[in-house]
Structure formats: C-alpha cells, structure tokens
Design an enzyme around this catalytic site. Structure first.
Site, PDB file in Angstrom:
ATOM      1  N   HIS A 102      -1.643   1.456  -4.180  1.00  0.00           N
ATOM      2  CA  HIS A 102      -1.960   2.877  -3.973  1.00  0.00           C
ATOM      3  C   HIS A 102      -1.058   3.809  -4.782  1.00  0.00           C
ATOM      4  O   HIS A 102      -0.991   5.002  -4.499  1.00  0.00           O
ATOM      5  CB  HIS A 102      -1.875   3.236  -2.481  1.00  0.00           C
ATOM      6  CG  HIS A 102      -2.982   2.637  -1.664  1.00  0.00           C
ATOM      7  ND1 HIS A 102      -2.980   2.590  -0.295  1.00  0.00           N
ATOM      8  CD2 HIS A 102      -4.157   2.063  -2.043  1.00  0.00           C
ATOM      9  CE1 HIS A 102      -4.089   1.998   0.146  1.00  0.00           C
ATOM     10  NE2 HIS A 102      -4.810   1.669  -0.897  1.00  0.00           N
ATOM     11  N   GLN A 115       0.841  -1.199   0.000  1.00  0.00           N
ATOM     12  CA  GLN A 115       0.000   0.000   0.000  1.00  0.00           C
ATOM     13  C   GLN A 115       0.876   1.250   0.000  1.00  0.00           C
ATOM     14  O   GLN A 115       0.377   2.357  -0.065  1.00  0.00           O
ATOM     15  CB  GLN A 115      -0.877   0.017   1.254  1.00  0.00           C
ATOM     16  CG  GLN A 115      -1.850  -1.145   1.336  1.00  0.00           C
ATOM     17  CD  GLN A 115      -2.429  -1.252   2.733  1.00  0.00           C
ATOM     18  OE1 GLN A 115      -3.414  -0.615   3.061  1.00  0.00           O
ATOM     19  NE2 GLN A 115      -1.807  -2.077   3.565  1.00  0.00           N
ATOM     20  N   CYS A 140      -4.215  14.383 -20.194  1.00  0.00           N
ATOM     21  CA  CYS A 140      -3.799  13.471 -21.269  1.00  0.00           C
ATOM     22  C   CYS A 140      -3.107  12.236 -20.669  1.00  0.00           C
ATOM     23  O   CYS A 140      -3.143  12.021 -19.469  1.00  0.00           O
ATOM     24  CB  CYS A 140      -2.893  14.196 -22.276  1.00  0.00           C
ATOM     25  SG  CYS A 140      -1.232  14.553 -21.681  1.00  0.00           S
TER      26      CYS A 140
HETATM   27  P1  OAD Z   1      -1.325   2.944   9.029  1.00  0.00           P
HETATM   28  O1  OAD Z   1      -0.603   4.157   9.474  1.00  0.00           O
HETATM   29  O2  OAD Z   1      -2.806   2.948   9.063  1.00  0.00           O
HETATM   30  O3  OAD Z   1      -0.850   1.691   9.900  1.00  0.00           O
HETATM   31  C1  OAD Z   1       0.507   1.424  10.104  1.00  0.00           C
HETATM   32  C2  OAD Z   1       0.619   0.140  10.883  1.00  0.00           C
HETATM   33  O4  OAD Z   1       1.983  -0.164  11.019  1.00  0.00           O
HETATM   34  C3  OAD Z   1       0.018   0.200  12.298  1.00  0.00           C
HETATM   35  O5  OAD Z   1      -0.820  -0.929  12.500  1.00  0.00           O
HETATM   36  C4  OAD Z   1       1.239   0.162  13.210  1.00  0.00           C
HETATM   37  O6  OAD Z   1       0.997  -0.530  14.430  1.00  0.00           O
HETATM   38  C5  OAD Z   1       2.214  -0.606  12.353  1.00  0.00           C
HETATM   39  N1  OAD Z   1       3.634  -0.354  12.641  1.00  0.00           N
HETATM   40  C6  OAD Z   1       4.207   0.762  13.147  1.00  0.00           C
HETATM   41  N2  OAD Z   1       5.545   0.613  13.204  1.00  0.00           N
HETATM   42  C7  OAD Z   1       5.820  -0.618  12.731  1.00  0.00           C
HETATM   43  C8  OAD Z   1       7.018  -1.357  12.512  1.00  0.00           C
HETATM   44  N3  OAD Z   1       8.221  -0.854  12.799  1.00  0.00           N
HETATM   45  N4  OAD Z   1       6.914  -2.597  12.002  1.00  0.00           N
HETATM   46  C9  OAD Z   1       5.707  -3.136  11.697  1.00  0.00           C
HETATM   47  N5  OAD Z   1       4.547  -2.485  11.859  1.00  0.00           N
HETATM   48  C10 OAD Z   1       4.604  -1.237  12.356  1.00  0.00           C
HETATM   49  O7  OAD Z   1      -0.774   2.580   7.572  1.00  0.00           O
HETATM   50  P2  OAD Z   1      -1.433   1.634   6.467  1.00  0.00           P
HETATM   51  O8  OAD Z   1      -2.161   0.502   7.061  1.00  0.00           O
HETATM   52  O9  OAD Z   1      -0.378   1.349   5.472  1.00  0.00           O
HETATM   53  O10 OAD Z   1      -3.723   5.365   1.883  1.00  0.00           O
HETATM   54  O11 OAD Z   1      -2.480   2.644   5.832  1.00  0.00           O
HETATM   55  C11 OAD Z   1      -3.220   2.236   4.727  1.00  0.00           C
HETATM   56  C12 OAD Z   1      -3.517   3.417   3.863  1.00  0.00           C
HETATM   57  O12 OAD Z   1      -4.095   4.480   4.635  1.00  0.00           O
HETATM   58  C13 OAD Z   1      -2.291   4.073   3.257  1.00  0.00           C
HETATM   59  O13 OAD Z   1      -1.827   3.425   2.116  1.00  0.00           O
HETATM   60  C14 OAD Z   1      -2.773   5.446   2.953  1.00  0.00           C
HETATM   61  C15 OAD Z   1      -3.400   5.716   4.303  1.00  0.00           C
HETATM   62  O14 OAD Z   1      -4.248   6.752   4.430  1.00  0.00           O
HETATM   63  C16 OAD Z   1      -3.939   6.391   1.064  1.00  0.00           C
HETATM   64  O15 OAD Z   1      -3.333   7.440   1.137  1.00  0.00           O
HETATM   65  C17 OAD Z   1      -4.994   6.114   0.038  1.00  0.00           C
END
Ligand code: OAD
Length: 243
Positions: free
Chosen positions: A110, A92, A121
């Site tokens: 994403h 993502q 275009c």
């Molecule tokens: P989030 O910020 O929602 O979640 C990040 C996750 O990573 C959380 O569950 C944390 O606990 C975990 N985390 C933090 N540090 C970590 C580490 N060192 N190792 C492993 N895990 C860790 O991010 P996403 O789930 O990627 O979309 O968010 C999904 C989408 O929401 C993104 O792609 C973006 C966002 O808004 C768009 O912009 C369309």
C-alpha cells in the site's frame, strides 16, 4: 507444531503490528475509520476535490507516526529476515516501521507515507519532514501537485510489488498473518493463496478475523507481546533443542 524449518516463510502484516507503537488501526472501536470517512480522505476523487484536506490528514498521520517507534514485533520480524534462509515480509502498512526496525526487504503493497510523488511527472522523493510546510506541496520539477506515494481505495496496487508478494504467498510453507483484519483485497487474498498451496497459517491478532477458522495456529494476543516468544520457540535450532 508449526515447523519453520520446512521451507520458505512469509509474513503479512497490517495496522495491528504497529498498534503497540501507538499508531491507530483503521477498523474497530478505536479505528481511524470510525471518525473519518475513507472516501473523503483516501481516494483519488477526494484528492482531486480537496488536495489540501487530504494532505492535512496525511500531514497529521506523518506527525503521529514520527512520534512513535517500532516495537518488539517489528524487531522480531527483522530478526527473522536475518536468520531464515527464505523469508519474505509483506506489509499493508505505510509507516515505514519495518525498515526502521531493521528489515531490509519489505514489500509495501500500500505504499509508504514518507514517499511523495508527482501527479504529472516521474518525480518521486522520500521526505521525512514534519510538519510539511505549504500544503498541498507542489513538484519542484514541473509545478504540478504532489501526492503521498500510498495506494488509495479504488487504485491498483504497485504491479511488481504485488506480483512478488503473490509468488511469496504461493511458495511459502508457513505464513504468519499479523495484525490485519484481512478484509481489504487484494492483500487479504494472500493468506488464501498460501492456504491453497498447503502452507501452514499462523494468525496473531487479539480479535477474530475471516482467516481465523482456517489458521493452523491462532494466537489471540497483541503482536509485540506474542511474536518474540513465538519466534524464540520456533526459530531454527531452538525447535530442535527442545524436541
Ligand atoms: P485494520 O484496522 O482493518 O485491522 C487491524 C487489525 O489489527 C484488527 O484485526 C485488530 O484486531 C488487530 N490488532 C489490533 N491491535 C493489535 C495488536 N496489538 N497486535 C496484533 N493485532 C492487533 O487494519 P488493516 O487490516 O491493516 O488501506 O487494514 C488494511 C487496509 O485498510 C489498510 O492498509 C488501509 C486500510 O484502510 C488503505 O488505506 C488502502
């Protein structure tokens, strides 16, 4: 024990996989969405209202990412691609760190912050300059506004990428879910698709998510710390040698 020799392996990554590189995640106490409102920065409406503001935000994120480097989790996933016969990486993230670490086939559901496309275009380009001069940038072909080639809230995901990701989720025997809060759909549905097709689910995330209760193995450690050791213990040959 999770057995990755059973068949296809698919990994789904989110912002957490880049956290140890220094790239901020979106949700939680330290997350970007605590200080910024997604509807003002990551929607088509926001871009139409104020393209300069949206581009300034993406410019800032591009600068931030350019100062960071892929970490051991990205590197391990690249190694998995080279070692396993059937491996799919779905991310993502828009930072391009999986490719920078050596992954060759990355399904970016994403988009990618380093690609820019025209709002009018077919012009699409990869541009790694930071900072970008003259915000908002305009298309060299037709003069219309350029936008980051990322998926904003309310927009559909790229159809071909999503279809391939869906098939990889449905067909895998083991799915690794790394560093995602698993709340943004449709990407958050991919682990559910895998589970419905009897895959084993491994979650690597220091925090609990809606998936945790369904996972066959939960590793509550940061990805760059946990994934290299997990791979060492599970990679083909290694598992047999220690059995
Ligand atoms: P989030 O910020 O929602 O979640 C990040 C996750 O990573 C959380 O569950 C944390 O606990 C975990 N985390 C933090 N540090 C970590 C580490 N060192 N190792 C492993 N895990 C860790 O991010 P996403 O789930 O990627 O979309 O968010 C999904 C989408 O929401 C993104 O792609 C973006 C966002 O808004 C768009 O912009 C369309």
């Amino acid at each position: 024990m999770i057995d990755i020799a059973q068949g296809p392996v698919t990994a789904v990554t989110g912002a957490g996989v880049s956290a140890e590189s220094g790239v901020p995640i979106f949700r939680g106490e330290e997350g970007l969405w605590r200080d910024y409102r997604p509807e003002e920065l990551a929607t088509l409406g926001a871009f139409q209202r104020n393209p300069r503001l949206v581009w300034e935000w993406y410019n800032w994120r591009r600068e931030l990412v350019s100062e960071c480097r892929p970490n051991a989790a990205h590197e391990t996933l690249a190694r998995m691609e080279k070692t396993l016969r059937d491996f799919t990486l779905i991310t993502q993230n828009v930072d391009g760190f999986h490719q920078a670490a050596g992954s060759e086939n990355v399904l970016e559901v994403h988009g990618n912050i380093w690609r820019t496309r025209c709002t009018a275009c077919d012009y699409l380009t990869e541009d790694h300059r930071v900072p970008l001069a003259d915000l908002p940038p305009h298309c060299p072909e037709c003069g219309a506004l350029l936008r980051p080639d990322v998926v904003w809230f309310g927009e559909p995901l790229p159809r071909d990428v999503l279809d391939t990701a869906w098939a990889a989720a449905a067909g895998c025997r083991v799915m690794l879910v790394i560093g995602t809060s698993a709340v943004v759909h449709p990407a958050a549905s991919l682990p559910t698709v895998a589970l419905k097709n009897d895959a084993q689910l491994v979650e690597i995330n220091p925090a609990e998510t809606p998936l945790s209760a369904h996972a066959h193995e939960v590793i509550r450690d940061p990805a760059a710390e946990a994934l290299p050791g997990w791979w060492e213990a599970h990679r083909p040959g290694q598992a047999r040698a220690t059995a």
